[in-house]
Design a protein around this motif. Structure first.
Motif, short mmCIF file in Angstrom:
data_model
loop_
_atom_site.label_atom_id
_atom_site.label_comp_id
_atom_site.label_asym_id
_atom_site.label_seq_id
_atom_site.Cartn_x
_atom_site.Cartn_y
_atom_site.Cartn_z
N LYS A 263 0.81 -1.22 0.00
CA LYS A 263 0.00 0.00 0.00
C LYS A 263 0.85 1.27 0.00
N ARG A 264 2.15 1.11 0.13
CA ARG A 264 3.05 2.27 0.18
C ARG A 264 3.53 2.66 -1.21
N GLU A 265 3.98 3.90 -1.33
CA GLU A 265 4.55 4.41 -2.57
C GLU A 265 5.92 5.01 -2.25
N PRO A 266 6.94 4.15 -2.08
CA PRO A 266 8.25 4.65 -1.63
C PRO A 266 8.89 5.66 -2.57
N PHE A 267 8.68 5.49 -3.87
CA PHE A 267 9.30 6.43 -4.80
C PHE A 267 8.67 7.82 -4.67
N ARG A 268 7.35 7.88 -4.54
CA ARG A 268 6.68 9.16 -4.35
C ARG A 268 7.11 9.80 -3.03
N ASP A 269 7.29 8.98 -2.00
CA ASP A 269 7.73 9.52 -0.70
C ASP A 269 9.10 10.20 -0.82
N VAL A 270 10.00 9.57 -1.59
CA VAL A 270 11.33 10.15 -1.78
C VAL A 270 11.23 11.46 -2.56
N ILE A 271 10.39 11.48 -3.58
CA ILE A 271 10.19 12.72 -4.35
C ILE A 271 9.70 13.84 -3.44
N THR A 272 8.77 13.52 -2.55
CA THR A 272 8.25 14.53 -1.62
C THR A 272 9.37 15.06 -0.73
#
Length: 349
Positions: A263-272
């Motif tokens: 359910k996580r989006e690790p790539f989007r989290d890094v972008i943020t």
């Protein structure tokens, strides 16, 4: 050995000789260079209430930029801390080690340097130099495997890190003995060896070099951490020597970040995290995370390519006065060839 006490702001940032010319700074593969890296505050994003930085300061900031904490960095930090405790009182065999592996531009060296700096600062906080003492703790060593490494050239790199005198007439055994004695006296706790994929134990010189590393791990009271490109695909894990290394080392994969993980989006989290660290005057928060699918396809999920793409776009935005990053601006950036191979046409918005 060059005493750590000789490390000063002038010597590590580039000293001035008698002619008035500035000498180049010490590289990271010397104690002076490492000490400067570990003890210099890393770049920090702007904080609310801080006075605006100048254009030059912001350009320099985006050039060096912050270290984005990826899952691999967090995992490596935890593993290193645990293995250093595990091997602290081990005497009979080599301590357990770690190997950071993954493709190019995946952040392996960044992870290695980050954990080394953390160890250095933690050790010096717990073991401050006595008042009036000129000696500084030496908890970490950082060594690069040279191209075409032989056992003698590699152990010479270990000697160079602490300024151990080496002459052409010295044998490999003599240099190794000097390294082991000096490193033990300096109380080095963590040895970081980068570019380990350059070793090929299937060749005679490569096998001798691998044997040297095994010898050092058994003679030095330190935890060894290696980093290299796709190590499991190299001869490093083959044969008897490879089996010995694989039996002692924990593998940490520093690979491309997936777009989704459950359910996580690790790539989007890094972008943020990257966007929150920008220092642009008119950038709209949330712009970059909205382009996560495009950015993932553009960089194949590699953290090195991602940070370079956004940093270049930020520098361009400062130069041209737009002070914000758009999809059009990202499209205009030409990345490394590896990343460009994954690029596909996208309609600008």
């Amino acid at each position: 050995m060059v005493s750590p006490s000789q490390t000063s702001a002038s010597s590590t940032q580039g000293s001035t000789d008698e002619s008035g010319e500035t000498e180049p700074p010490w590289p990271l593969t010397t104690w002076q260079g490492w000490h400067r890296f570990a003890t210099t505050d890393p770049p920090a994003p702007p904080r609310p209430g801080d006075p605006p930085r100048s254009t030059e300061e912001r350009l320099a900031y985006h050039s060096s930029f912050v270290t984005i904490r990826t899952p691999a960095i967090s995992q490596l930090a935890t593993q290193v801390r645990t293995l250093m405790i595990l091997g602290r009182h081990q005497q009979t065999t080599a301590r357990p080690s770690l190997i950071v592996t993954g493709p190019a531009a995946a952040g392996k060296t960044t992870a290695l340097l980050n954990v080394g700096r953390t160890c250095h600062l933690a050790h010096t906080r717990k073991n401050p130099a006595p008042p009036g003492s000129a000696h500084t703790a030496v908890p970490v060593a950082y060594v690069l495997v040279p191209p075409g490494a032989t056992a003698k050239t590699l152990v010479t790199e270990f000697a160079r890190y602490l300024g151990i005198p080496v002459t052409a007439r010295m044998t490999q055994t003599q240099i190794t003995d000097a390294v082991c004695h000096t490193y033990t006296q300096a109380d080095i706790q963590l040895v970081l060896i980068d570019e380990i994929h350059r070793l090929n134990p299937r060749t005679t010189t490569g096998a001798q070099t691998a044997d040297l590393i095994k010898d050092l791990t058994e003679r030095l009271p330190a935890t060894f951490v290696y980093a290299g490109i796709n190590v499991t695909d190299t001869p490093l894990f083959s044969g008897t020597r490879g089996a010995q290394l694989a039996g002692r080392a924990t593998l940490i994969t520093c690979g491309p970040l997936p777009a989704r993980h459950g359910k996580r989006e690790p790539f989007r989290d890094v972008i943020t995290d990257i966007e929150n660290s920008l220092d642009l005057q008119r950038h709209t928060p949330g712009t970059l995370p909205r382009h996560a699918p495009y950015l993932h396809q553009r960089t194949a999920g590699r953290i090195g390519s991602l940070t370079r793409l956004i940093r270049q776009a930020a520098i361009t935005a400062i130069h041209d006065g737009t002070e914000r990053i758009t999809k059009t601006a990202l499209d205009a950036v030409q990345l490394d060839h590896l990343a460009e191979q994954h690029r596909r046409p996208h309609r600008s918005r």
